[in-house]
Design an enzyme around this catalytic site. Sequence first.
Site, short mmCIF file in Angstrom:
data_model
loop_
_atom_site.label_atom_id
_atom_site.label_comp_id
_atom_site.label_asym_id
_atom_site.label_seq_id
_atom_site.Cartn_x
_atom_site.Cartn_y
_atom_site.Cartn_z
N ARG A 133 -21.18 -3.02 13.41
CA ARG A 133 -19.33 -2.49 13.67
C ARG A 133 -18.48 -3.47 13.79
NH1 ARG A 133 -16.51 2.49 13.66
NH2 ARG A 133 -15.40 1.72 15.28
N SER A 157 -8.57 6.51 4.45
CA SER A 157 -9.48 6.11 4.37
C SER A 157 -11.41 6.30 3.17
CB SER A 157 -10.73 5.48 5.24
OG SER A 157 -11.38 4.04 5.10
N HIS A 172 -5.77 -1.44 8.68
CA HIS A 172 -6.55 -0.43 8.32
C HIS A 172 -6.58 1.06 9.43
CE1 HIS A 172 -8.63 2.18 5.40
NE2 HIS A 172 -9.88 2.48 6.26
N ASP A 173 -6.53 0.20 10.29
CA ASP A 173 -7.02 1.41 11.52
C ASP A 173 -5.21 1.56 11.97
OD1 ASP A 173 -8.77 1.55 12.46
OD2 ASP A 173 -8.64 0.22 14.15
N ASP A 189 -2.21 -3.42 6.25
CA ASP A 189 -4.11 -3.31 5.65
C ASP A 189 -5.00 -4.05 4.85
OD1 ASP A 189 -6.72 -2.20 5.16
OD2 ASP A 189 -5.72 -0.16 4.29
#
Lengths: 381, 196
Positions: A224, A154, A352-353, A319
């Site tokens: 967040r 990222s 994405h994680d 992602d």
Amino acid sequence: MGVSVGRVETQRAVLFTADRPLALDSGAVLAPVEVAYETYGRLDADRSNAIVVCHALTGDAHAAGHHGDPAKRGWWDSIIGPGRPLDTDRFFVVCSNLLGGCQGTTGPSSTDPATGRPYGLRFPLMTISDLVRVHRALIAHLGIERPLAAVGGSLGGMQALQWALDAPGELESAVVICASSRLSAQNIAFSAVAREAIMGDPDFHGGDYYEHGVRPDRGLATARMLAHITYLSEESMRRKFGRRLQDRETPRFGFDVDFQVESYLRHQGASFLRRFDANSYLYLTRVMDYFDAFADPVATARALEGTSTRFLVVSFDSDWRFDTAHSREIVRTLTTHGAPVTFREVASPFGHDSFLLDIPDYHRTVGTFLQHVHSTPAGVP
Amino acid sequence: MRPDLMVVAGMVPRGSRVLDLGCGEGDLLEELIVARGCRGQGVEVSDEAFHACVARGIAVVQADIDEGLDFDDHAFDVVVLSQTLQAVRRPAPVLREVMRVGRVGIVSFPNFGHWRLRLALGARGRMPVSRTLPYRWYETPNIHLCTIRDFEDLAGAEGLRVGGRRLLGEDGRAAPAWAERRPNLLAAGAVYLLTR
């Protein structure tokens, strides 16, 4: 695979001082600049086995091992350690907290020597090149001339890419994972909403909340929560929560937390407050918005034509924050200029994680790539 | 290295920037990089071949070439399509992509007009199995077989010029000179250098 690096400590170094300040892309100068960093493994006698790990938006210097509680591991513990892809039996791994951060490196919550108060929004705006300047100062401080690799996911991947462009040939290799050479309008839109949430919090006080004894916690937690949604895939959320209710059989018919996913997001938002500063969040998201690695075609050509840096680009098929199209764009530009690029899209349901997770095919790709870079001098396949 | 790949390597100019489509484990690219000073880039769809390339330091992009090539126009001096054309779903668009991203294309394929294959099909009424086409019909990756004449027709229809041709024997080595008399009957395969 492999074991953890065990107990580690965060170290600090002052890399820029009033006589030798950090000159930023914006024209601003910054001093002092202190950097928090950790290292794992041993530096070879010829200092040729260093791997710099660049962290993502809200990461920190604590990438691997633990600080006393073995259950609480650094954010990239799965990939760093003896026998792991970033093999600490072979490599000397360095990870530092980013400039503008809030976990030991100078940032908006640090004291501005000119005023004796926290910088707040008087902290200068930064670019990814500025972050790279600090990484390069740290490796010089550690006596390393040519890192074997800069590795990151990222925002971390963006730093690895920018490093390869700013200092052609300085890196043996750059490992760019689920990153982008420039954000899309959709990416920027998510950042914009996150910043609105923070700046619209009544406790924000124009960024000077430190002096008011409060923090824009609601705004930061909301930011967040929003970001967290973009880090997971639809499928991983469905698997994890489905439409299950929290601790009950029937809906409550109210606006309190009722679904498990709501409770999870609220927890993510709340636990984030313990470790992150709202102003750092503003600055580091802005760094990403402005990033446009290949904006100047002449500079791109100059940096890449004949470069000895080898690239590994990895994306994940679920992602959607930085989908594979972003990585393909990087690959296209690199190959156009003749840079050697290894690329693959790894299958993973976790969005994405995924870059933080132990996905065997992904780890194998990174590990094998780094092993080969380590075993051969530049230019030899 | 497979002998037909040596023939292909011999047609690649020294020091050129080469893209090898369907590069397998990177044998050809390694030869081109080490022995001929080329800059090499591979594309490979299989997981295991991809990992093999990474392990030996061959730059490789994992992709299915049937889905188009994510490279800029003329990003490479030479694009190699070696023993792959017959295994793709849409040979004509793949050939167009080869000529878009490369200045020169090098394409090799097995010749289905070879006398031994004609004999198998014509006289025995069986789908041929040979050294160049070693698969039985139900397990072959080759779905678009053609003859030398067929290929030259396609190249012509695509407006491509043949800048050179090497015929291959059944062992994959360059075919003896007499094969040039009746290439479509006597050659087991061919390598073409194509330009626009």
